[in-house]
Write an enzyme that holds these catalytic residues in place. Structure first.
Site, mmCIF file in Angstrom:
data_model
loop_
_atom_site.group_PDB
_atom_site.id
_atom_site.type_symbol
_atom_site.label_atom_id
_atom_site.label_comp_id
_atom_site.label_asym_id
_atom_site.label_seq_id
_atom_site.Cartn_x
_atom_site.Cartn_y
_atom_site.Cartn_z
ATOM 1 N N LEU A 220 4.199 2.027 4.855
ATOM 2 C CA LEU A 220 4.547 2.165 3.440
ATOM 3 C C LEU A 220 5.049 3.572 3.134
ATOM 4 C CD1 LEU A 220 4.562 1.114 0.507
ATOM 5 C CD2 LEU A 220 2.146 1.809 0.352
ATOM 6 N N GLU A 221 4.363 4.567 3.688
ATOM 7 C CA GLU A 221 4.794 5.958 3.469
ATOM 8 C C GLU A 221 6.188 6.210 4.064
ATOM 9 O OE1 GLU A 221 0.227 7.720 3.726
ATOM 10 O OE2 GLU A 221 1.583 7.815 5.444
#
Length: 611
Positions: free
Chosen positions: A496-497
Site C-alpha cells: 500500500l505504501e
C-alpha cells in the site's frame, strides 16, 4: 704482244676510274630507328609505311626532295634475317610518294623497313618497324566494333554545327585503285558503347558518297566512327579500316576568351619565410579551332620561370578538367626556402589562347609564426589538467555533487508545507525492521538532521491503517523503500505504501521514491509495481560492512537522493557533518543489521538520546 699491253693498260685505267668514282659517292647519314614507334597493320588488309625522314625538320616534303634531285629507296630487314633486301615494285608492294604500301600485308612482312633519300651529294636513311597483327590481336573498346590497327584520328565538331568526315587514306587508295573506292561507315557510341551501322536512323547525319556529313552535332553523337575502304587493284579486291574519334566542343557563340579562376582579384596568399611556398593558379582555356595553341604560366619580375636561372623557382602544370574542348589547367609555382626579400618580387599568372590574353598578380602576405614550443607546452598542460579533472570527477563525483548541493542547493522546507522529510517503508516482523530502526532512522534523524516518519512509531492508535498510511505518505518529501525478499507481498501494508508513493510521484511530482536494496532480491520474486519501479527509480545498495562508515558510497548516494540540508555548525564552531564522519558499531545479535557507530562522544550522546 702489243695488243696484250694495250688491254692491260685499259684495264688498269678503268680500275682507277672506277675507284675514283666510288670515292666520290657520299657517306649515308643513318638516323637509326624512328622514335615514332612501330607501325601496325592487320593481316590481310592493305597498309602503308610513311618514311619518317619527311617528318624531320631538315627535310621539307616529298616535292622539295624531288626538286633537289633526291631519290627515295626502300629496303627491309625481316625478322630472323641479317641482310637488308631492296624492295622492288610488285603486285603486293607499291611506292606512292613518301609511302610504301603493302597490298595486302601478310604475317611474314613483320620486320624493319628502311627508307633512304639520296642524290650525288647527300644521303640519309631511317628505319621503321612494322608489326603485322592477327585479327584477335587488335585492341577493341567494344566487342562489336571492327578491328583497327592504325591509331584513330581526332575530329572536333562544334555543337549544333555541321561538318564533313572523310575516311583517312581514302585519297591514296583512290590513286591506286582501278575503279572508284567504296566506303561503309559504322559508329560506336561513347555513352553506351553500342555499335550502329549506317544508316544511324536520324536526320542529323547522312552519308553522301564516301563522306559522312553532320548537319547538327549533338552530344549523343560523340564516339568512334569507323570507315572501311574497299578498292580493286590488279584484279584483287583490297580493303582497310580506319577510325575517327569524334568529340563535341562548345560552339563559336560561346565566349572563347581565357579566364583566370584562381587566384581571384582579392585573393591574398599567406606565406611563411624559411619554408617552401606553392602558389596555385587555375585558368580556363577555351579551344579555338583555327589555332588550338593555349597555355598558362607564371612570371617572376617579368621573366618566365625557365628564364630565371634560379633553382629555387620551378613550375608544374597539370590538366584538371576537360569540358567540350575547354581545358581547366593548374599551374603551380614552387618556391624553395622563401625569404622576406621575395615579398618584394612581382609574381604574375598569365593565360593565353588565340582569342586573348589575361594576367593577374598574386598578392602575398607574410604569415605570423606562432611559438610552436610554447604553444605545444600550453596545449600539453591543458590536456593534462583536463585529464586530471576528468579523473577527479570520475572518482569523486559524489563528493563534488554533495558539495555543490550544500552550497547552492535549495532547502525544500522553505518551499513546501510537508511535515516529514522521509517516510520509510519496509517489511514488518523481519530483520529489515532492525536495520530500519537501529541504522537508517538513527543516522537520518540524529546525524543528518532529517525528520523521519515510521508508521509503527508515529501512527496514533485507533486510526484506520489505510487512511493514515496515505496521509503520512502525502505529508512526506521522500518515500524510502527498503527492498528485501519479504517486501511487498500481496495485500501487505508495504505494498500500500509503495503504490501510494508511486501514484503521488506520477500525478503531482511532489514526492520522490528511493529504493534501498538491503539484500539481493530475485527479480521474479518482486511484485509488478516493484519491478516497474526498479527500472525508473534510483537504487541504493547496502553492502554490509562496507556501508557502515558514514563516508561510504551508500550514505553519499543516499544523501544525493534526500532533500538538501545545509552544513550546520555545532556549539564549538565545528561542522557537524565533518565531526560525524565515523560511527561506531552497536552490539547486536544480528550481524546483518549494519549498525553504524561513531568515533566522537557527541554523536554517541545523539544516539543515546535517540534511543
Amino acid at each position: 704482244m702489243a695488243s696484250f699491253i694495250l688491254l692491260f693498260l685499259l684495264a688498269v685505267t678503268g680500275g682507277a676510274a672506277s675507284q675514283s668514282n666510288d670515292s666520290t659517292e657520299p657517306t649515308c647519314d643513318d638516323w637509326g630507328e624512328s622514335s615514332a614507334g612501330k607501325v601496325s597493320v592487320l593481316d590481310g588488309e592493305a597498309g602503308s609505311i610513311h618514311c619518317a625522314l619527311f617528318s624531320h625538320p631538315s627535310v621539307y616534303n616529298y616535292t622539295s626532295a624531288q626538286s633537289a634531285g633526291q631519290n627515295l629507296f626502300w629496303y627491309r630487314l625481316l625478322d630472323g634475317h641479317s641482310l637488308e633486301q631492296p624492295i622492288p615494285n610488285s603486285s603486293r608492294f607499291s611506292k606512292d610518294r613518301e609511302r610504301l604500301w603493302l597490298q595486302p600485308a601478310v604475317a611474314n612482312d613483320t620486320g624493319q623497313y628502311i627508307c633512304m633519300l639520296s642524290n650525288k651529294s647527300s644521303c640519309s636513311k631511317i628505319a621503321m618497324r612494322l608489326k603485322v597483327l592477327r585479327w584477335d590481336e587488335a585492341v577493341r573498346s567494344a566487342p562489336c566494333e571492327p578491328a583497327v590497327a592504325v591509331p584513330p584520328t581526332q575530329a572536333l565538331i562544334a555543337m549544333q554545327m555541321g561538318q564533313v568526315l572523310d575516311c583517312p587514306d581514302l585519297q591514296d587508295a583512290a590513286r591506286m585503285s582501278e575503279s572508284e573506292p567504296t566506303v561503309s561507315w559504322s559508329f560506336v557510341s561513347a555513352e553506351n558503347s553500342k555499335c550502329y551501322r549506317y544508316p544511324f536512323w536520324d536526320t542529323d547525319r547522312e552519308q553522301r558518297g564516301t563522306r559522312l556529313r553532320f548537319y547538327n552535332m549533338l552530344i549523343p553523337y560523340q564516339g568512334q566512327y569507323f570507315c572501311t575502304v574497299r578498292y580493286q587493284r590488279r584484279g584483287r579486291l583490297l580493303n582497310f579500316t580506319r577510325s575517327i574519334n569524334v568529340s563535341a566542343i562548345y560552339p563559336t557563340t560561346v565566349s572563347k576568351l581565357p579566364t583566370i579562376l584562381h587566384p581571384t582579384p582579392h585573393k591574398v596568399f599567406s606565406v611563411r619565410t624559411n619554408s617552401d611556398v606553392h602558389l596555385v593558379c587555375r585558368g580556363l582555356l577555351p579551344l579555338v579551332l583555327r589555332n588550338s595553341s593555349r597555355e598558362i604560366w607564371w612570371t617572376v619580375d617579368g621573366k618566365r620561370v625557365d628564364q630565371l636561372n634560379n633553382p629555387r623557382f620551378s613550375q608544374k602544370n597539370s590538366n584538371m578538367k576537360y569540358n567540350f574542348g575547354d581545358v581547366t589547367e593548374d599551374s603551380v609555382l614552387m618556391i624553395e626556402d622563401f625569404q622576406s626579400e621575395d615579398l618584394k618580387r612581382e609574381f604574375n599568372c598569365s593565360v593565353r589562347n588565340a582569342e586573348g590574353f589575361l594576367t593577374r598578380r598574386a598578392q602575398l602576405k607574410e604569415e605570423v609564426s606562432l611559438p610552436s614550443l610554447e604553444l605545444g607546452c600550453g596545449l600539453g598542460v591543458t590536456l593534462v589538467l583536463m585529464l586530471l579533472l576528468f579523473v577527479v570527477y570520475h572518482v569523486f563525483w559524489l563528493e563534488l555533487l554533495l558539495l555543490y548541493r550544500s552550497w547552492f542547493g535549495t532547502d525544500e522546507r522553505h518551499t513546501d508545507d510537508k511535515e516529514f522529510d522521509v517516510y520509510i517503508s519496509y517489511a514488518r516482523n523481519s530483520e529489515e525492521e532492525q536495520f530500519v530502526l537501529s541504522t537508517l532512522r538513527s543516522v537520518l534523524e540524529n546525524v543528518l538532521g532529517y525528520s523521519v516518519c515510521i508508521f509503527d512509531r508515529d501512527s496514533l492508535p485507533g486510526g484506520t491503517i489505510t487512511d493514515e498510511t496515505l496521509s503520512f505518505v502525502a505529508r512526506s518529501r521522500r518515500l524510502l523503500v527498503v527492498v528485501s525478499p519479504g517486501y511487498a507481498s500481496q495485500g501487505s501494508q508495504a505494498l500500500l505504501e509503495l503504490k501510494a508513493g508511486i501514484d503521488s510521484m506520477a500525478l503531482g511530482g511532489h514526492l520522490r521514491v528511493i529504493l534501498v536494496q538491503y539484500k539481493p532480491v530475485q527479480r521474479q520474486s518482486l511484485v509488478r509495481e516493484l519491478r516497474r519501479a526498479r527500472v525508473a527509480l534510483a537504487l541504493v545498495r547496502w553492502q554490509g560492512d562496507k556501508s557502515k562508515e558514514l563516508t561510504s558510497r551508500f550514505w553519499k548516494r543516499l544523501r544525493v537522493e534526500l532533500p538538501v540540508r545545509k552544513v550546520c555548525r555545532d556549539e564549538e564552531g565545528g561542522s557537524k557533518e565533518v565531526a560525524l564522519m565515523r560511527l561506531s558499531s552497536q552490539n547486536s545479535t544480528n550481524s546483518q543489521t549494519g549498525l553504524i557507530s561513531n568515533t566522537t562522544k557527541k554523536p554517541q550522546n545523539i544516539f543515546n538520546s535517540a534511543s
